[in-house]
Write an enzyme that holds these catalytic residues in place. Structure first.
Site, short mmCIF file in Angstrom:
data_model
loop_
_atom_site.label_atom_id
_atom_site.label_comp_id
_atom_site.label_asym_id
_atom_site.label_seq_id
_atom_site.Cartn_x
_atom_site.Cartn_y
_atom_site.Cartn_z
N GLN A 160 0.83 -1.21 0.00
CA GLN A 160 0.00 0.00 0.00
C GLN A 160 0.87 1.27 0.00
O GLN A 160 0.50 2.29 0.58
CB GLN A 160 -0.93 0.00 1.22
CG GLN A 160 -2.14 -0.89 1.04
CD GLN A 160 -3.01 -0.48 -0.15
OE1 GLN A 160 -3.05 0.69 -0.53
NE2 GLN A 160 -3.69 -1.44 -0.73
N SER A 161 2.02 1.21 -0.66
CA SER A 161 2.94 2.34 -0.67
C SER A 161 2.35 3.58 -1.35
O SER A 161 1.98 3.54 -2.53
CB SER A 161 4.21 1.91 -1.41
OG SER A 161 5.02 3.03 -1.70
N ASN A 162 2.29 4.67 -0.61
CA ASN A 162 1.89 5.95 -1.20
C ASN A 162 2.97 6.44 -2.16
O ASN A 162 2.67 7.05 -3.19
CB ASN A 162 1.71 6.99 -0.09
CG ASN A 162 0.72 6.55 0.96
OD1 ASN A 162 -0.43 6.27 0.63
ND2 ASN A 162 1.16 6.46 2.21
#
Ligand SMILES: *Cc1c(COP(=O)(O)O)cnc(C)c1O
Length: 326
Positions: free
Chosen positions: A74-76
């Site tokens: 879920q890396s921004n």
């Protein structure tokens, strides 16, 4: 001062600086403010966009045709990199921890919409998988520009050196002097850039990074080293020691992306006072620290404390159930 560094414009700047009157009242002081880097305008917004202006600038200057980086599922950072690549017509490869989920959610929806190639690392070190992906891209005839998790190189951190100059202008226009800046710190690029920017602009307050996943000592050493290398890139001789770096690691809870009551409470309080949306992994943890410090009166009631909102909105939608506590 940075005229020599290539920069690709990606962010809507300056981001707003606003008071948080209802949150300040709810906590019984200090005077709280927010710097809205959740509104940088690329993908779902966030702090990686300022770094990407210089990372993409460097990539284009080198003639790259592809961006390669790594992060959590879920890396921004990965979603903003995918968006930056799309905006500049570059290919994008993202090395993600773990295995493909049954259904895409949150930032993985954005990564896919932006056309990035997802490379799942399983439990192998992502640095090694990133190096392999870079070699494979070269072998396939591409010209990749690769950068580590969070984009936290001296080039990337330069975005936050400039952000301090932006803040200095805004606070001068408002006639407000900030006593502290509080924000989420993980791969250290934001923190290092703010530390260098603070010394270049003569900022006298505290630049307090709330650690998301490392002990304070480890984070301080890493940020000091990155700040020194960032200063060198900008032609400055300044050296930063770990003691120059303020970090708080009292809010690590169960670890990275393990959402606890402190994050849940912070998300509700920020939403229900001044309408701010936080994410449970980064900004929610930093906000929990701000609340935890404000309650016992670690800040004087007359202080101006700035919460630097670093984004994360899209990740909230992947952690909905855990965030709401059901
Ligand atoms: C990446 C990220 C951070 C941490 O920034 P670093 O420069 O990696 O320390 C904080 N907040 C959000 C929302 C992020 O995505």
């Amino acid at each position: 001062m940075f005229a020599a560094l290539p920069r690709a414009r990606l962010a809507h700047l300056p981001t707003p600086l606003a008071p948080l009157p209802r949150l300040s009242a709810a906590l019984g002081g200090p005077r709280l403010w927010v710097k809205r880097d959740d509104l940088t305008g690329l993908a779902a917004g966030g702090n990686k966009t300022r770094k990407l202006e210089f990372l993409v600038g460097a990539a284009l200057a080198q003639g790259a045709d592809m961006l390669l980086t790594a992060g959590a599922a879920q890396s921004n950072h990965c979603a903003q990199t995918a968006a930056a690549a799309a905006r500049h017509g570059l290919r994008c490869g993202l090395v993600l921890r773990g295995t493909p989920p049954a259904a895409l959610s949150g930032n993985l929806i954005l990564d896919t919409l932006y056309g990035a190639e997802l490379i799942w690392a399983g439990d192998r070190p992502r640095e090694a998988v990133l190096a392999e992906a870079e070699a494979a891209a070269r072998a396939a005839g591409h010209r990749p520009y690769a950068f580590p998790i969070g984009g936290s190189t001296p080039v990337g951190a330069t975005g936050y050196v400039l952000a301090m100059a932006e803040l200095a202008e805004q606070s001068a226009a408002l006639g407000v002097t900030f006593d502290r800046i509080v924000f989420a710190s993980s791969s250290g690029g934001t923190h290092a850039g703010l530390v260098v920017g603070a010394s270049l602009t003569g900022f006298a307050g505290q630049v307090l990074g709330v650690s998301i996943d490392h002990g304070a000592g480890e984070l301080q050493a890493h940020v000091a080293d990155l700040a020194t290398r960032t200063a060198r890139l900008l032609g400055r001789a300044d050296t930063y020691a770990p003691a120059h770096v303020s970090a708080n690691s009292d809010y690590l809870g169960g670890g990275y992306a393990v959402i606890g009551d402190a994050e849940r409470e912070a998300l509700r309080l920020f939403a229900q006072t001044d309408g701010l949306v936080l994410d449970p992994v980064y900004t929610g943890r930093a906000a929990a620290a701000l609340i935890g410090l404000a309650r016992p009166g670690a800040f004087a009631p007359t202080e101006n404390v700035l919460f630097w909102h670093t984004g994360g909105t899209a990740a909230l939608y992947a952690y909905g159930a855990e965030t709401l506590g059901n």
